[in-house]
Design a protein around this motif. Structure first.
Motif, PDB file in Angstrom:
ATOM      1  N   ALA A  64       0.828  -1.207   0.000  1.00 55.10           N
ATOM      2  CA  ALA A  64       0.000   0.000   0.000  1.00 55.10           C
ATOM      3  C   ALA A  64       0.868   1.266   0.000  1.00 55.10           C
ATOM      4  CB  ALA A  64      -0.929  -0.002   1.214  1.00 55.10           C
ATOM      5  N   PHE A  65       0.286   2.338  -0.510  1.00 56.29           N
ATOM      6  CA  PHE A  65       0.990   3.591  -0.786  1.00 56.29           C
ATOM      7  C   PHE A  65       1.867   4.070   0.382  1.00 56.29           C
ATOM      8  CE2 PHE A  65      -0.055   8.078  -2.665  1.00 56.29           C
ATOM      9  CZ  PHE A  65       1.218   8.167  -3.170  1.00 56.29           C
ATOM     10  N   GLU A  66       1.335   4.020   1.593  1.00 58.17           N
ATOM     11  CA  GLU A  66       2.028   4.614   2.743  1.00 58.17           C
ATOM     12  C   GLU A  66       2.970   3.648   3.454  1.00 58.17           C
ATOM     13  OE1 GLU A  66      -1.024   3.731   2.213  1.00 58.17           O
ATOM     14  OE2 GLU A  66      -2.267   3.640   4.003  1.00 58.17           O
ATOM     15  N   THR A  67       3.140   2.418   2.905  1.00 56.58           N
ATOM     16  CA  THR A  67       3.798   1.372   3.681  1.00 56.58           C
ATOM     17  C   THR A  67       5.122   0.882   3.099  1.00 56.58           C
ATOM     18  OG1 THR A  67       2.654  -0.413   2.553  1.00 56.58           O
ATOM     19  CG2 THR A  67       1.536   0.526   4.469  1.00 56.58           C
ATOM     20  N   VAL A  93      10.398   3.587  -3.823  1.00 59.69           N
ATOM     21  CA  VAL A  93       9.210   4.407  -3.571  1.00 59.69           C
ATOM     22  C   VAL A  93       9.294   5.744  -4.319  1.00 59.69           C
ATOM     23  CG1 VAL A  93       7.750   5.328  -1.719  1.00 59.69           C
ATOM     24  CG2 VAL A  93       9.287   3.409  -1.228  1.00 59.69           C
ATOM     25  N   GLY A  94       8.166   6.253  -4.791  1.00 59.97           N
ATOM     26  CA  GLY A  94       8.125   7.560  -5.457  1.00 59.97           C
ATOM     27  C   GLY A  94       8.268   8.706  -4.464  1.00 59.97           C
ATOM     28  N   ASP A  95       8.272   9.924  -4.997  1.00 62.19           N
ATOM     29  CA  ASP A  95       8.402  11.092  -4.097  1.00 62.19           C
ATOM     30  C   ASP A  95       7.127  11.297  -3.281  1.00 62.19           C
ATOM     31  OD1 ASP A  95       7.920  11.854  -7.044  1.00 62.19           O
ATOM     32  OD2 ASP A  95       6.941  13.492  -5.974  1.00 62.19           O
ATOM     33  N   GLY A  96       5.964  11.049  -3.871  1.00 62.69           N
ATOM     34  CA  GLY A  96       4.718  11.178  -3.103  1.00 62.69           C
ATOM     35  C   GLY A  96       4.696  10.179  -1.954  1.00 62.69           C
ATOM     36  N   GLY A  97       5.124   8.944  -2.245  1.00 60.10           N
ATOM     37  CA  GLY A  97       5.150   7.881  -1.240  1.00 60.10           C
ATOM     38  C   GLY A  97       6.227   8.084  -0.182  1.00 60.10           C
ATOM     39  N   ASP A 100       5.557  12.617   1.248  1.00 57.68           N
ATOM     40  CA  ASP A 100       4.216  12.889   1.776  1.00 57.68           C
ATOM     41  C   ASP A 100       3.674  11.696   2.570  1.00 57.68           C
ATOM     42  OD1 ASP A 100       4.277  15.384   0.515  1.00 57.68           O
ATOM     43  OD2 ASP A 100       3.217  14.683  -1.251  1.00 57.68           O
ATOM     44  N   ILE A 101       3.035  10.767   1.873  1.00 58.81           N
ATOM     45  CA  ILE A 101       2.200   9.782   2.566  1.00 58.81           C
ATOM     46  C   ILE A 101       3.005   8.714   3.324  1.00 58.81           C
ATOM     47  CG2 ILE A 101       1.872   8.286   0.549  1.00 58.81           C
ATOM     48  CD1 ILE A 101      -1.111   8.031   1.518  1.00 58.81           C
ATOM     49  N   GLY A 102       4.245   8.429   2.890  1.00 58.66           N
ATOM     50  CA  GLY A 102       5.007   7.359   3.550  1.00 58.66           C
ATOM     51  C   GLY A 102       6.029   7.867   4.547  1.00 58.66           C
ATOM     52  N   GLU A 124       9.202  14.309  -8.926  1.00 57.04           N
ATOM     53  CA  GLU A 124       8.705  15.621  -8.489  1.00 57.04           C
ATOM     54  C   GLU A 124       7.205  15.847  -8.677  1.00 57.04           C
ATOM     55  OE1 GLU A 124      11.661  18.402 -10.210  1.00 57.04           O
ATOM     56  OE2 GLU A 124      12.744  18.166  -8.327  1.00 57.04           O
ATOM     57  N   ALA A 125       6.431  14.761  -8.645  1.00 58.65           N
ATOM     58  CA  ALA A 125       4.957  14.873  -8.618  1.00 58.65           C
ATOM     59  C   ALA A 125       4.363  13.461  -8.511  1.00 58.65           C
ATOM     60  CB  ALA A 125       4.426  15.562  -9.857  1.00 58.65           C
ATOM     61  N   TYR A 126       3.063  13.407  -8.301  1.00 60.93           N
ATOM     62  CA  TYR A 126       2.321  12.142  -8.314  1.00 60.93           C
ATOM     63  C   TYR A 126       2.038  11.827  -9.778  1.00 60.93           C
ATOM     64  CZ  TYR A 126       1.350  12.866  -3.329  1.00 60.93           C
ATOM     65  OH  TYR A 126       1.458  13.053  -1.983  1.00 60.93           O
ATOM     66  N   MET A 127       2.958  11.123 -10.421  1.00 62.74           N
ATOM     67  CA  MET A 127       2.853  10.928 -11.869  1.00 62.74           C
ATOM     68  C   MET A 127       1.856   9.838 -12.234  1.00 62.74           C
ATOM     69  SD  MET A 127       4.526  13.293 -12.981  1.00 62.74           S
ATOM     70  CE  MET A 127       5.909  14.412 -12.789  1.00 62.74           C
ATOM     71  N   ASN A 128       1.844   8.749 -11.455  1.00 58.02           N
ATOM     72  CA  ASN A 128       1.011   7.592 -11.784  1.00 58.02           C
ATOM     73  C   ASN A 128      -0.464   7.954 -11.872  1.00 58.02           C
ATOM     74  OD1 ASN A 128       0.529   4.807 -12.163  1.00 58.02           O
ATOM     75  ND2 ASN A 128      -0.057   4.616 -10.031  1.00 58.02           N
ATOM     76  N   THR A 129      -0.899   8.912 -11.075  1.00 56.38           N
ATOM     77  CA  THR A 129      -2.313   9.279 -11.057  1.00 56.38           C
ATOM     78  C   THR A 129      -2.590  10.537 -11.893  1.00 56.38           C
ATOM     79  OG1 THR A 129      -1.764  10.175  -8.885  1.00 56.38           O
ATOM     80  CG2 THR A 129      -3.066   8.167  -8.923  1.00 56.38           C
ATOM     81  N   GLY A 130      -1.591  11.051 -12.612  1.00 55.66           N
ATOM     82  CA  GLY A 130      -1.872  12.147 -13.535  1.00 55.66           C
ATOM     83  C   GLY A 130      -1.266  13.486 -13.175  1.00 55.66           C
TER      84      GLY A 130
END
Ligand SMILES: Cc1ncc(C[n+]2csc(CCOP(=O)(O)OP(=O)(O)O)c2C)c(N)n1
Ligand SMILES: [Mg+2]
Length: 288
Positions: A64-67, A93-97, A100-102, A124-130
């Protein structure tokens, strides 16, 4: 030698010019096959391919995203319980993960000094979701949640400083434009016990509105403009700069990317001042 072995297949699902894919290829060469990867929700959950397909030759756990960090800590504890202390456990893990969330799971692992290598590939952004902004998105950037008439108003979070403040044994920034530097740092991290943090600059031509053929040039310019310096931090306070930047004006870097098209001369001057100030701060620490 593990270092020269290709542990990634060509049939992946990334966009052309994806820095995160190039980063994985180099990272696996340096990590070797005795590795378990943990991947939370991010572009790499897609890039690797749908089960039962995979584009890499080591085990990969989707989580999961935060884990990212907590799953890696758990895998490491499980291997320890089995008496396997050789296998490297890496979170990818991405930068958002990460930023931010992780960040909570990562901070927990770092505080316990769990024996994992935590990779943040930073596009440098949440790319997977757009292409939504994250706290790794730089000041002034266009994203779908920070449009050109309201570009991002906050600076990029300094994640390496946050990790250094945990006094982890090893942290390093890397770039896909400097593969030898990246692989040297990962090989070094593999041999250190405790939490290692590797921050990889990973161009995203799709999200940055740049031609895919420019990905590596942009990554190289990020280093030579001092936008993304390459350095290591040992035990949270010993800084070492690995590549001397050529002091290219930041405008040359910004002008190659559509995500910065709207910036005025004044804003570019402001970004240059911030970059110079941050560089001076880093230099002071490295000379200390
Ligand atoms: C709790 C939770 N919130 C939101 C999502 C949706 N989601 C999946 S991937 C992603 C973006 C990930 O961004 P980043 O970590 O920067 O990786 P990138 O996609 O850029 O590779 C989001 C928001 C999710 N999977 N789980
Ligand atoms: Mg991202």
């Amino acid at each position: 030698m593990y270092e020269s072995r290709e542990l990634m297949n060509s049939g992946h699902l990334a966009c052309a010019g994806c820095g995160a894919t190039i980063a994985m290829r180099y990272a696996l060469k340096a990590l070797g096959e005795n590795t378990v990867l943990v991947v939370p929700a991010c572009c790499w959950s897609i890039i690797n391919g749908p089960f039962p397909y995979t584009s890499i030759k080591v085990p990969l756990i989707h989580t999961a995203f935060e884990t990212g960090a907590s799953t890696a800590s758990g895998v490491k504890a499980g291997l320890d319980a089995k008496g396997d202390t050789d296998t490297s456990v890496a979170a990818w893990v991405g930068d958002g993960g990460t930023f931010d969330i992780g960040i909570q799971a990562l901070s927990g692992a770092a505080e316990r000094n769990d024996d994992i290598i935590y990779f943040c590939y930073d596009n440098e952004a949440y790319m997977n979701t757009g292409i939504q902004r994250s706290s790794a998105t730089p000041f002034g950037t266009w994203t779908t949640t920070t449009p050109s008439n309201h570009p991002k108003a906050q600076p990029k979070k300094n994640m390496m400083e946050i990790m250094a403040a945990h006094r982890i044994p090893y942290g390093a920034t890397c770039s896909v434009a400097f593969p030898d530097d990246m692989m040297n740092k990962i090989r070094k991290a593999r041999l250190i016990r405790g939490t290692k943090f590797i921050h990889i600059y990973s161009p995203c031509p799709t999200g940055w509105k740049a031609p895919s053929s420019m990905a590596i040039k942009i990554a190289r310019l990020a280093v030579h403009t001092k936008v993304f310096p390459l350095y290591e931090v040992e035990n949270g306070d010993h800084y070492n700069i690995n590549i001397a930047p050529k002091n290219v004006p930041v405008e040359e870097y910004l002008r190659l990317q559509g995500r910065f098209n709207h910036l005025t001369e004044d804003q570019i001057r402001g970004i240059q001042e911030t970059v110079d100030r941050e560089w001076e701060r880093l230099l002071k620490k490295a000379l200390d």
